[in-house]
Design an enzyme around this catalytic site. Structure first.
Site, short mmCIF file in Angstrom:
data_model
loop_
_atom_site.label_atom_id
_atom_site.label_comp_id
_atom_site.label_asym_id
_atom_site.label_seq_id
_atom_site.Cartn_x
_atom_site.Cartn_y
_atom_site.Cartn_z
N HIS A 67 -12.78 3.81 0.31
CA HIS A 67 -12.77 2.82 1.41
C HIS A 67 -13.51 1.54 1.00
O HIS A 67 -13.99 0.79 1.86
CB HIS A 67 -13.49 3.34 2.67
CG HIS A 67 -12.76 4.41 3.42
ND1 HIS A 67 -13.43 5.41 4.08
CD2 HIS A 67 -11.45 4.62 3.63
CE1 HIS A 67 -12.55 6.21 4.66
NE2 HIS A 67 -11.34 5.75 4.39
N ASN A 74 0.87 -1.18 0.00
CA ASN A 74 0.00 0.00 0.00
C ASN A 74 0.91 1.24 0.00
O ASN A 74 1.44 1.63 1.04
CB ASN A 74 -0.88 -0.05 1.26
CG ASN A 74 -1.83 1.13 1.34
OD1 ASN A 74 -1.77 2.07 0.55
ND2 ASN A 74 -2.73 1.08 2.30
N ARG A 114 -11.05 17.04 7.36
CA ARG A 114 -11.85 17.34 6.15
C ARG A 114 -13.26 17.75 6.53
O ARG A 114 -13.85 17.19 7.46
CB ARG A 114 -11.92 16.09 5.25
CG ARG A 114 -10.63 15.80 4.54
CD ARG A 114 -10.71 14.49 3.78
NE ARG A 114 -9.68 13.58 4.22
CZ ARG A 114 -9.64 12.28 3.95
NH1 ARG A 114 -10.59 11.73 3.21
NH2 ARG A 114 -8.68 11.53 4.40
N GLU A 164 -8.05 -4.44 5.63
CA GLU A 164 -8.05 -4.27 4.18
C GLU A 164 -6.98 -5.13 3.53
O GLU A 164 -7.16 -5.63 2.43
CB GLU A 164 -7.83 -2.79 3.84
CG GLU A 164 -9.09 -1.96 4.07
CD GLU A 164 -8.81 -0.51 4.35
OE1 GLU A 164 -8.39 -0.19 5.47
OE2 GLU A 164 -9.01 0.31 3.45
N ARG A 214 -2.79 -2.01 -3.24
CA ARG A 214 -3.94 -1.13 -3.06
C ARG A 214 -3.80 0.00 -4.07
O ARG A 214 -2.78 0.68 -4.12
CB ARG A 214 -3.94 -0.55 -1.65
CG ARG A 214 -5.06 0.43 -1.49
CD ARG A 214 -4.95 1.19 -0.21
NE ARG A 214 -6.06 2.10 -0.10
CZ ARG A 214 -5.98 3.28 0.47
NH1 ARG A 214 -4.85 3.70 0.99
NH2 ARG A 214 -7.03 4.05 0.53
#
Ligand code: AMP
Length: 399
Positions: A180, A7, A241, A384, A91
């Protein structure tokens, strides 16, 4: 079969080495400050002492070289020869509308992903740099792309289109993509297993609550709605955010602050969210501590975060005409009992009842709902990497 999961971020790289017959984690690590001074690799082979090496790494190629050295290190490594690794799963953040599933990477796939780079300029280029480095350093070993956006490709146009002129979608591919995806998919698979019900018979709301946060509605195993949009800025309030916002604010801010739109985008991505509201931190541990000490803005930030999550849960129940289980994951979803309690409060009329005692748990796959709760509430720690390794293993075996 041994699968390496990679990743790559812009200046960091996370990796795991897994044995897939038993789904056993053999080694994992993190490389940081790639391309900067003080590049460092933190490696751990399970059952052995951790190994840290600070050494210059000018790019992802150099970083992956050090990952390979660490994995095969005579003292700290997990395997003797690189040739024991049969596939690498990567990923990749953005596959646009091109791929709804993981895929073995070849030159055509690389070209298609390069085209998507303008949709994810911060993420896709380092992801692809990782693929290229593996191609160079492990020739002949298949590389598989597992995409954050893929799982949400099942959304219908009424869910993914914005109400702006249709040509904007046709010409510029402006639509909701969602992110996600690997995490939401993992929650759905694990929840179905825990409930012992076929995922095709379930309506799920999956909440990935970390520094980046998103909620998804998963009906019969397919993502039908998700809160992140064209970019990961839309939807929930996050660490830094802003999430959903009236678009007029963007131009107004540029005018009032006398700055360009780039700066406004920066503010909305990096200086907003719970950090922006509280003025102290993006970390929920700091905010809860401050709230306990009487800090009203920290309390407000936490309230706004929870309010937005509840707002989406309500909308998704309407969209799916019900929900069987709500699942929590991510740093906040897994560890923050207080936040889970606030999110699930006062929803008894919807059949959602949290058991406060069961909720006193961190990072463990478990049921959190009261025995008489119609809707199950579950904690499923994110993994993940395991999804990436599973999909890599399956694709390579089929090839
Ligand atoms: P992630 O992006 O999934 O790694 O989540 C990171 C975020 O999880 C941190 O910024 C914290 O806000 C939150 N977090 C991690 N541990 C805890 C904890 N014990 N209690 C509350 N929040 C936590």
């Amino acid at each position: 079969m041994l699968v390496l999961v990679i990743n790559c971020g812009s200046s960091s790289l996370k990796y795991q080495l897994l044995e897939m017959t038993t789904e056993t984690l053999m080694a994992k690590g993190l490389v940081e400050r790639i391309g900067n001074e003080g590049s460092v690799i933190n490696h751990e082979t399970i059952g052995k002492e951790k190994y840290v090496l600070t050494t210059p790494m000018e790019d992802h190629n150099a970083a992956i070289g050090h990952v390979m050295d660490a994995i095969t290190h005579p003292e700290h490594g997990a395997i003797k020869e690189l040739s024991e690794i049969k596939a690498v799963g990567h990923r990749v953040v953005h596959a646009g509308e091109k791929y709804a599933n993981s895929i073995i990477i070849n030159d055509d796939v690389i070209a298609a992903l390069e085209e998507c780079a303008e949709l994810a300029p911060l993420h896709n280029p380092p992801n692809l740099a990782g693929v290229r480095a593996c191609e160079r350093l492990m020739p002949g070993v298949p590389n598989v792309g597992v995409f954050d956006t893929a799982f949400h490709q099942t959304m219908r146009p009424e869910a993914y289109l914005y109400a702006i002129p249709y040509e904007m979608y046709e010409k510029h591919r402006i639509r909701k993509y969602g992110f996600h995806g690997t995490s939401h998919k993992y929650m759905a698979i694990e929840a179905a297993e825990m409930l012992n019900i076929d995922v095709n018979d379930l309506k799920l709301i999956t909440c990935h609550l970390g520094n980046g946060a998103s909620v998804s509605a998963i009906k019969h195993g397919r993502s039908v709605e998700t809160s992140m949009g064209f970019t990961p800025l839309e939807g929930l309030v996050m660490g830094t955010r802003c999430g959903d916002l009236d678009p007029s604010i963007v131009t107004l801010l540029a005018e009032k602050l006398g700055v360009g739109l780039d700066k406004v985008t920066d503010i909305l991505n990096k200086e907003s969210g719970v950090l922006g509201i509280s003025g102290i931190s993006s970390d929920f541990r700091d905010l809860e501590e401050a709230m306990e000490e009487g800090n009203k803005r920290a309390e407000l930030a936490l309230k706004i975060f929870a309010h937005r999550v509840r707002f989406y849960i309500g909308a998704y129940i309407a969209e799916m005409n019900g929900v069987d289980a709500i699942v929590f994951t991510g740093g906040i979803g897994e560890n923050d009992a207080y936040m889970r309690e606030v999110i699930c409060a006062n929803m008894g009329n919807l059949g959602i009842k949290l058991d406060k005692e069961k909720n006193k748990v961190r990072g463990k796959q478990t049921m959190l709902s009261a025995d008489d709760s119609k809707v199950k509430i579950m904690l499923i720690p994110a993994n993940e990497e395991l999804v990436i390794a599973r999909e890599t293993d399956e694709l390579v075996k089929k090839a």
